[in-house]
Design a protein around this motif. Structure first.
Motif, short mmCIF file in Angstrom:
data_model
loop_
_atom_site.label_atom_id
_atom_site.label_comp_id
_atom_site.label_asym_id
_atom_site.label_seq_id
_atom_site.Cartn_x
_atom_site.Cartn_y
_atom_site.Cartn_z
N ALA A 122 30.44 13.39 7.15
CA ALA A 122 31.30 14.72 6.04
C ALA A 122 31.84 14.68 5.71
CB ALA A 122 31.38 15.14 8.05
N LEU B 187 30.82 23.08 3.74
CA LEU B 187 30.21 22.53 4.86
C LEU B 187 31.54 23.21 5.99
CD1 LEU B 187 29.68 18.95 5.09
CD2 LEU B 187 27.65 20.64 5.53
N ALA C 56 26.80 15.97 9.12
CA ALA C 56 27.94 16.60 8.57
C ALA C 56 28.10 17.56 9.07
CB ALA C 56 27.80 16.48 6.86
N ALA D 103 29.64 17.99 13.02
CA ALA D 103 30.80 17.40 13.03
C ALA D 103 31.55 18.85 12.83
CB ALA D 103 31.02 16.37 11.93
N TYR D 104 30.92 19.66 11.52
CA TYR D 104 31.46 20.36 11.42
C TYR D 104 31.91 21.61 12.63
CZ TYR D 104 33.63 19.24 7.19
OH TYR D 104 34.75 18.85 5.62
#
Length: 216
Positions: free
Chosen positions: A168, A137, A207, A210-211
């Protein structure tokens, strides 16, 4: 009832091996096998399995396009797809996640992790190989999102922000519940709220958000 799975891989020995491993796991039944992506899509549409386990690199139609046709944003009734690959930083994995895959595993994953991934996908969760979650990710985020990250429909609560970070990092609902000393049902409720607020279809998209927004 058993989780019904369709397995697709162009290498017969790998395909057969995956099917044998899954069939030996409690609560899992392999209902079909395909040697390429086109056959996999046809088989999945006909059998409507609970989970599809696809290799990324396949002839005729690769695993990315097969995933998009079965689980992409334009699919009205998407199937759960888990992709499996030899390389933990294979660029095709990022494309598969964008195409709608619920998670991915490496081909050297053991039987226990493979079983967990299938059960997680069938239950609406996603499992990414823990050993490569951050690397995958992180690389995805550095490659830059196709479009700017969507703003939440409603501000995230403090607890949702906490849950966001654990998702995440590849934590399962059970692990999050244990870590935060809350019930699994409460975790599921927070995850469902995150999906609604972020317009995410699964944990992988949570996730990725979030990145993309720099939270990790």
């Amino acid at each position: 009832m058993s989780v019904r799975v369709v397995v697709a891989d162009d290498q017969e020995i790998v395909r057969t091996g995956l099917a044998m491993i899954l069939d030996a796991q409690p609560g899992i039944e392999v209902v079909g096998q395909a040697p390429d992506g086109a056959r996999a899509v046809e088989l999945a549409r006909r059998l409507r399995p609970d989970v599809c386990l696809f290799d990324i690199r396949m002839p005729v139609l690769d695993g990315i396009e097969a995933t998009r046709r079965l689980a992409g944003p334009d699919v009205d009734d998407p199937l759960a797809v888990v992709v499996i690959t030899t390389f933990d930083l294979d660029e095709y994995v990022y494309a598969a996640l964008r195409a709608g895959a619920k998670g991915f595993l490496l081909k050297n994953a053991g039987a226990a992790l493979l079983s967990q991934a299938v059960h997680a996908a069938a239950g609406g969760d996603a499992l990414i190989a823990p050993s490569v979650t951050a690397r995958l990710l992180g690389a995805f985020a550095r490659s830059g999102p196709v479009t700017p990250p969507v703003a939440p429909a409603e501000a995230l609560t403090y607890r949702e922000e906490q849950i966001l970070l654990t998702v995440a990092r590849g934590r399962t609902n059970g692990e999050i519940a244990e870590e935060m000393h809350i019930s699994v049902s409460t975790v599921k409720s927070h995850v469902a709220s995150l999906m609604t607020k972020l317009g995410a279809r699964n944990r992988v998209e949570i996730a990725m958000w979030a990145y993309e927004t720099g939270r990790l």
